[in-house]
Design an enzyme around this catalytic site. Sequence first.
Site, PDB file in Angstrom:
ATOM      1  N   CYS A 198     -13.795 -42.309 -16.188  1.00  0.00           N
ATOM      2  CA  CYS A 198     -15.139 -42.412 -16.074  1.00  0.00           C
ATOM      3  C   CYS A 198     -15.819 -42.080 -17.377  1.00  0.00           C
ATOM      4  O   CYS A 198     -15.425 -41.140 -18.022  1.00  0.00           O
ATOM      5  CB  CYS A 198     -15.866 -41.979 -15.022  1.00  0.00           C
ATOM      6  SG  CYS A 198     -17.755 -42.230 -14.716  1.00  0.00           S
ATOM      7  N   ASP A 220      -6.190 -41.887  -6.459  1.00  0.00           N
ATOM      8  CA  ASP A 220      -6.147 -41.177  -4.861  1.00  0.00           C
ATOM      9  C   ASP A 220      -7.024 -40.166  -4.657  1.00  0.00           C
ATOM     10  O   ASP A 220      -7.644 -39.754  -3.763  1.00  0.00           O
ATOM     11  CB  ASP A 220      -4.667 -41.344  -4.605  1.00  0.00           C
ATOM     12  CG  ASP A 220      -4.063 -42.697  -4.437  1.00  0.00           C
ATOM     13  OD1 ASP A 220      -4.852 -43.659  -4.314  1.00  0.00           O
ATOM     14  OD2 ASP A 220      -2.856 -42.813  -4.473  1.00  0.00           O
ATOM     15  N   CYS A 224     -18.680 -40.373 -17.619  1.00  0.00           N
ATOM     16  CA  CYS A 224     -19.308 -39.039 -17.546  1.00  0.00           C
ATOM     17  C   CYS A 224     -18.181 -38.006 -17.876  1.00  0.00           C
ATOM     18  O   CYS A 224     -18.326 -36.831 -18.096  1.00  0.00           O
ATOM     19  CB  CYS A 224     -19.500 -38.834 -16.375  1.00  0.00           C
ATOM     20  SG  CYS A 224     -18.078 -38.791 -14.996  1.00  0.00           S
ATOM     21  N   GLU A 248     -10.236 -41.791   6.038  1.00  0.00           N
ATOM     22  CA  GLU A 248     -10.574 -43.117   6.150  1.00  0.00           C
ATOM     23  C   GLU A 248     -10.573 -43.995   7.523  1.00  0.00           C
ATOM     24  O   GLU A 248      -9.494 -43.845   8.168  1.00  0.00           O
ATOM     25  CB  GLU A 248      -9.764 -43.830   4.981  1.00  0.00           C
ATOM     26  CG  GLU A 248      -9.793 -43.398   3.776  1.00  0.00           C
ATOM     27  CD  GLU A 248      -9.148 -44.335   2.548  1.00  0.00           C
ATOM     28  OE1 GLU A 248      -9.605 -45.259   1.883  1.00  0.00           O
ATOM     29  OE2 GLU A 248      -7.792 -44.038   2.673  1.00  0.00           O
ATOM     30  N   ASP A 308      -7.007 -39.132   1.588  1.00  0.00           N
ATOM     31  CA  ASP A 308      -6.861 -40.872   1.127  1.00  0.00           C
ATOM     32  C   ASP A 308      -5.618 -41.289   1.393  1.00  0.00           C
ATOM     33  O   ASP A 308      -4.540 -40.767   0.631  1.00  0.00           O
ATOM     34  CB  ASP A 308      -7.423 -41.043  -0.077  1.00  0.00           C
ATOM     35  CG  ASP A 308      -7.280 -42.434  -0.397  1.00  0.00           C
ATOM     36  OD1 ASP A 308      -7.908 -43.333  -0.052  1.00  0.00           O
ATOM     37  OD2 ASP A 308      -6.153 -42.645  -1.433  1.00  0.00           O
TER      38      ASP A 308
END
Length: 279
Positions: free
Chosen positions: A238, A247, A240, A166, A82
């Site tokens: 998150c 990144d 979770c 990307e 990334d």
Amino acid sequence: RFKGRNRFDSFGLKEYGNGFKLEGRRLRLSGIGRLRVRWHRSIEGTIKTVRICRQAGKWYACFACEAMEQSLQPTGQSVGVDVGIHHLLATSDNEIVDNPKWYRNAQAKLRILQRTVSRRTKGGSNRRKAVLALQRQHEYISNSRKDFLNKVAHSLITRYDFIALENLQITGMVRNHHLSKSILDAGWGYLKQRLADKAAEAGRQVVLVNPSYTSQSCSNPNCRRHHNLSLSERWFECACGLSIDRDVNAALNILWVGQTHWDGTWLNGASVSQEAPPL
């Protein structure tokens, strides 16, 4: 139209032995004669063409050669990459490369050199000297960027068999005047092209994936929850339980997309389609 001596900065010769040839460590050009050359490295393969270029007051001979591919030994490793502005790049192996910001760090000196040029009389010898100094500073910045990115590309190619990157639309992104200078300074396009070229030579695979949702989706395979994050939020958390650098999380998603949609038939630099991850 009159063509002054400064109108052209390069010319090419298309056939070895017909207009140019090597004589020991010297280069013979038709109509010019034998020239001393400071060789950057030894020439590999068969010489096909040469282009003589002038840049910042110095002349370069750029040879195009036909050489055999030198495939590297397989490593069995895959990585997602990334690229960004805050970090130059982050990999799915939690490796982060800082952004050196070559142009921004040299802006103070460039302002002085540009101011000197603007204060010199047009057509004068002092203005030519000032322009040459400005050109050499820009050349130094460009060479620094290319050298660093070449080393980054070499490191990735030697360590990984499969690289997912990307497929950024850089031309459209630089229309944002708040980010255009930083995007161009990072050299994303040069890095992508360098990776594709070196991968073809080394027998590696580089695939380009659609960057949509890669920065805002959880990389946990059991979650894949979508979050609305602003550019200023650099840490991804998150529900979770995943807590990771933004990144690095995007690099994990890029690797997952590249491996999921890649069937072994894509060529280097081929685009990989992607649907939006489940929310």
